[in-house]
Design a protein around this motif. Structure first.
Motif, short mmCIF file in Angstrom:
data_model
loop_
_atom_site.label_atom_id
_atom_site.label_comp_id
_atom_site.label_asym_id
_atom_site.label_seq_id
_atom_site.Cartn_x
_atom_site.Cartn_y
_atom_site.Cartn_z
N GLU B 11 10.52 -10.46 -5.65
CA GLU B 11 10.68 -9.03 -5.89
C GLU B 11 10.15 -8.25 -4.68
N ARG B 14 12.60 -8.47 -1.88
CA ARG B 14 13.74 -7.58 -2.14
C ARG B 14 13.38 -6.14 -1.83
N THR B 15 12.19 -5.74 -2.29
CA THR B 15 11.75 -4.36 -2.08
C THR B 15 11.61 -4.04 -0.60
N ARG B 17 12.98 -5.35 1.88
CA ARG B 17 14.26 -5.33 2.58
C ARG B 17 15.04 -4.05 2.37
N THR B 18 14.62 -3.26 1.37
CA THR B 18 15.32 -1.99 1.16
C THR B 18 14.81 -0.91 2.11
N ALA B 19 13.70 -1.17 2.78
CA ALA B 19 13.13 -0.17 3.69
C ALA B 19 14.13 0.14 4.80
N ARG B 20 14.30 1.40 5.04
CA ARG B 20 15.31 1.77 6.04
C ARG B 20 14.72 1.99 7.42
N GLU B 24 8.73 3.02 6.90
CA GLU B 24 8.84 2.81 5.46
C GLU B 24 8.36 1.41 5.10
N GLU B 25 8.78 0.44 5.93
CA GLU B 25 8.37 -0.93 5.69
C GLU B 25 6.86 -1.07 5.79
#
Lengths: 204, 775
Positions: B11, B14-15, B17-20, B24-25
């Motif tokens: 999880e 996955r989370t 990897r959503t950072a743009r 954010e990451e």
């Protein structure tokens, strides 16, 4: 380079690592001439997916090597051969789909068989994950390491049979999932049941 | 504070990897790390494994994870297999032997090596064999040795490789593994066989005694190899029709080590090598990998000539392979054998030369090196044609090496002097800016010694200058020649080609043009000023020359200024000496094969004894030092006059451009002086030459000079001139240090030597560097 390596590797010396004389690899000491020093897996965007180091280096040194090597390999054109000289080492790399597999071997080592080593590892991953892709490695990186560690040890192949490597991984996975064993798996070894964390940790 | 279950690994992945964006990451990572940290603080056993796994993921992304190190140790100590698996993985990723904390693993590993579950034992062996420090290896070698004798092949193979690692870290422990190797090769299990061969190889490589001891295994190894080749299809070990290529390669390698230098062993393996060489399938990489190893073995052992020819022919066939990887290894191997099997390799010369046109940089480089190795008196013309063509069109990264190679080959095999000069000209005009600095004095010496070609050479160089003054080595050589042979140039004496018509003024225009052009480096300017000066005894336009020289007496370039001042003095007070000082250079004797290092000649009033003889420059010596022996000779004589005239302080190396020398150390009869130069072309690099002298009555032998600088500097030491500092100041040991520095220079030095039978060691700090050395 007279006298440089005579134990004057105190704080003052760090300043010249990565300068003209790249003493980086000399700090490892005398290795044999047939050792794989490290293996890196990275994407076409240069994102690291796996790093296995068989020589002792600081985090900083590893980062530096990784950064430079990734850059160098990514700059290679498709028509070029799979080998390049980099510092004191030979780099053997091959791209499988979106992933670069990159090994650093020493002067006397056989580049062609290293290509076979890389290929064998990919086959193992493929068999394990079923048509492996980069996402599998990303989401199951720890498994990729486990498989690698059943195939290579200290940079050398410990098992040349694909079947045996996969069998060992399978058994270890089962052990993790708290299956009781009463049967003998390999000659002379009894595997008692082991308490392990309830499954679910590594399930997606 | 609400405690919640730590999120699962996948999880988190996955989370993240959503950072743009990177920011954010980073934010997500920091948040999760904080959660993990508090979880660690709470000593949560249940989720420790999950948290460490997440930490390992974040570590791979490049974020710090050191706070997880102790947690890995806790996981290793846990009874749960899952915990151990992640714990050992974490240890291998996060710990290293430089940190004391890794030693805490030792006891856990020891216990796990004796665990009742082989997979736990396996984890321990793997970790030890991958990252075990010397201390750990010492502590646990006994356990590994025990496991090396087990009948469990799963463990035995791992123990063998673990033993390899132990031996690499603590070579003295090798002996203790000897008994366990007794029947390793009788194993049927390929994994054990493979790792055993690796272990035996490691032992043989490290110890001549072991090597002698294991020679008796040759027949057994030959048998195993034979079985692999002859046996039918074995699905478990098959790779494209070949049975266990990994094992075959390792056996071939061990045979190589055992057969090297030993007639009997070499003979015993002769047949099997021939068999492998002729029967191995070559359509795929795997077969070629085995052939490659076979070739390496054949070339290294005492094989009969037929076998060697077979090996070279295999390499020759490799050169024609479509697979560029195969071509690459062929070229590499041929390069290794070209000295010993020169004639056999010569047969493949045309194929090798074709590889110069390959698209791959590594292949091109090897082809180039090999081509140079194959040049001889018979093929020089043809080969040079190809190599010059290559020089014209190759990438810049090759040009310097290629140019040097051409010069060397031309020097050795030139069929005529004219051809030689033409070749040099071709290189200078087509790759002139890539030519190494140290080629310049070499070429000058060559030209000087080709007496009958002087007129031709100076004419060609002059014409080249008219075309292009951007390539410094060309310009420097040309300036030198014009200075030396300008008289031949204007008198139109050339026999080899149509002599050009040129006046003194035209020649001086060209040389003066070099002085003012911003394409010219400071070194080039020095060459041209000296050339102009020399022409004062060859041309009649002495007044013009005097004018030029006096202008540069106030040049802001300190080098040029000094030179001009001295030349001025030559015109004024010492005019009677001028002709003798500036007369034609005689043939130069080479004292070292590297080039003109010791110029043995007298020149007018300059006493040879006063001219400091230079030691032969070691490989990699900064060009400025070598260059100066030729270029600076005339100037040096003049400078010494200046020394007499103006009573300047003693500067051993007058080209120190104003940085005074200093005494760095003076104790117990050992004196170490530092002299300084600025390197060319990087002015931020200070080139320090140490001069060690010994005033005592006994030599100082085994003299070793070491230096250390603070972290902000970069330091390079080149080889010393010798390691004996002779007694009674009869000579000096010199060594060059290069420092990249923009701050106040500080240095620690360490001196060791043997004096009157006892070993001396001393440490000192050097703080009295003159400000000009680092500004």
């Amino acid at each position: 380079m007279d006298g440089w390596m005579d134990g004057w590797m105190d704080g003052w010396m760090d300043g010249w690592m990565g300068g003209w004389v790249d003493g980086l690899l000399l700090t490892i000491g005398i290795t044999s001439s047939f050792q794989m020093q490290f293996m890196l897996l990275f994407s076409r965007q240069g994102k690291l997916r796996l790093q296995k180091w068989y020589v002792p280096l600081s985090d900083k040194e590893k980062k530096k090597i990784t950064r430079e090597l990734v850059q160098t390999v990514l700059a290679r054109k498709p028509k070029m051969c799979s080998f390049l000289e980099w510092r004191d080492l030979k780099i053997v790399y091959k791209r499988y789909a979106s992933l670069y597999f990159c090994c650093a071997i020493e002067d006397q080592d056989n580049e062609l068989i290293t290509l076979e080593i890389i290929h064998r590892y990919v086959e193992l991953l493929d068999k394990y994950f079923g048509s492996v892709c980069e996402l599998d490695i990303i989401f199951n990186f720890e498994k990729a390491y486990f498989i690698l560690d059943e195939f290579l040890l200290g940079g050398e192949a410990q098992e040349t049979s694909k079947k045996n490597v996969l069998k060992a991984i399978e058994q270890a996975d089962l052990l993790q999932e708290n299956i009781d064993y009463q049967t003998r798996l390999f000659a002379g070894v009894m595997v008692p049941s082991m308490a392990s964390e309830s499954s679910g940790l590594f399930q997606s | 504070w609400v405690c919640h279950t730590p999120i699962r690994l996948r999880e988190l992945i996955r989370t993240i990897r959503t950072a743009r964006t990177q920011a954010e990451e980073r934010e997500m990572i920091q948040k999760e790390c904080a959660a993990i940290r508090s979880s660690f603080r709470e000593e949560d056993n249940t989720y420790r494994c999950r948290n460490v796994a997440k930490l390992l993921y974040m570590h791979m992304l490049g974020y710090p994870a050191h706070f997880g190190q102790l947690e890995c140790l806790k996981l290793i100590a846990s009874q749960k297999f899952t915990d151990k698996r992640i714990g050992y993985l974490g240890a291998m990723l996060l710990l290293d032997e430089r940190q004391d904390v890794h030693l805490l693993m030792t006891n856990c590993i020891k216990n796990d090596l004796n665990h009742s579950t082989q997979y736990v034992q396996g984890l321990a062996l793997c970790t030890l064999g991958c990252m075990g420090s010397s201390e750990m290896c010492r502590d646990l070698a006994g356990e590994v040795e025990k496991l090396l004798k087990t009948s469990n092949s799963y463990l035995r193979k791992k123990a063998a490789l673990c033993a390899v690692h132990v031996i690499r870290k603590v070579p003295e422990l090798m002996e203790m593994f000897l008994p366990a190797t007794k029947n390793l090769l009788s194993e049927k299990n390929h994994g054990v066989l493979h790792t055993s061969v690796v272990l035996l190889t490691e032992m043989c490589e490290r110890s001549p005694d072991m090597l002698a001891h294991f020679r008796k295994l040759v027949p057994q190894l030959v048998r195993i190899l034979k079985n692999l080749i002859m046996s039918g299809y074995s699905p478990e070990h098959d790779v494209s029709g070949i049975s266990d290529p990994f094992l075959q390669v390792r056996i071939l390698r061990l045979l190589r080590i055992l057969g090297k230098g030993d007639d009997d062993s070499s003979e015993a393996m002769n047949d099997i090598l021939a068999q492998v060489a002729t029967n191995t399938e070559t359509s795929k990489n795997v077969g070629n990998a085995i052939l490659y190893e076979t070739v390496l073995t054949i070339m290294d052992i005492k094989s009969e000539s037929g076998l060697r020819v077979l090996a070279i022919n295999i390499l020759g066939r490799f050169l024609l392979n479509n697979d560029k990887n195969i071509r690459y290894v062929a070229l590499t191997s041929l390069l290794k054998t070209v000295q010993t099997d020169h004639n056999a390799v010569q047969r493949h010369r045309s194929t090798i030369v074709d590889c110069l046109k390959d698209l791959d940089v590594s292949i091109k480089r090897r082809a180039m090196e090999l081509s140079f190795a194959l040049v001889n008196g018979n093929n020089i013309r043809g080969m040079m044609k190809e190599l010059l063509y290559f020089l014209d069109s190759c990438d810049p990264e090759f040009k310097a090496d290629c140019a040097s190679g051409v010069f060397l080959a031309a020097e050795k095999y030139a069929p005529s002097k004219r051809w030689h000069i033409d070749t040099i000209m071709r290189v200078l005009t087509t790759a002139g800016s890539y030519v190494r600095d140290d080629s310049v004095p070499n070429l000058i010496q060559l030209i000087t010694n080709s007496v009958e070609m002087h007129a031709y050479t100076v004419q060609r160089l002059y014409k080249a200058l008219l075309d292009d003054i951007s390539q410094q080595p060309l310009v420097q050589v040309a300036s030198w020649c014009i200075g030396e042979y300008g008289d031949l140039l204007i008198s139109g004496q050339c026999e080899e080609e149509e002599p050009i018509q040129v006046t003194e003024d035209e020649v001086l225009d060209v040389l003066e043009g070099l002085l003012v052009s911003n394409l010219s480096s400071p070194v080039t300017r020095g060459y041209s000023l000296t050339a102009i000066m020399k022409l004062s005894t060859r041309f009649s336009s002495v007044n013009r020359i005097k004018k030029v020289v006096s202008i540069y007496g106030s040049s802001i370039d300190v080098e040029l200024q000094q030179r001009a001042v001295e030349y001025n003095a030559l015109f004024k007070k010492y005019d009677h000496m001028r002709p003798a000082l500036l007369e034609r250079m005689p043939i130069m004797e080479k004292t070292a094969s590297n080039g003109p290092t010791e110029i043995v000649q007298t020149n007018g009033e300059a006493e040879p004894s006063v001219v400091e003889p230079k030691h032969p420059p070691p490989v990699g010596q900064p060009a400025s030092q070598v260059k100066n022996t030729v270029f600076g000779l005339v100037s040096r004589c003049l400078s010494l006059m200046a020394f007499y005239l103006f009573d300047l302080s003693k500067t051993v190396n007058f080209l120190s451009i104003g940085i005074p020398p200093m005494t760095a150390y003076n104790k117990n009869g050992l004196k170490i002086d530092f002299t300084f130069e600025r390197a060319n072309p990087n002015p931020n690099v200070a080139v320090i030459t140490i001069h060690a002298s010994n005033s005592t009555e006994a030599d100082m032998t085994d003299f070793v000079f070491q230096a250390a600088v603070p972290k902000t500097f970069q330091l390079q030491l080149l080889s010393p001139s010798s390691n004996v500092v002779p007694a009674l100041n009869q000579g000096t040991v010199t060594q060059v240090i290069r420092v990249l520095n923009q701050q106040k220079l500080r240095m620690r030095i360490k001196l060791t030597y043997i004096h009157k039978g006892s070993a001396v060691q001393d440490l000192a700090e050097v703080n009295n560097f003159p400000p000009q050395s680092w500004q």
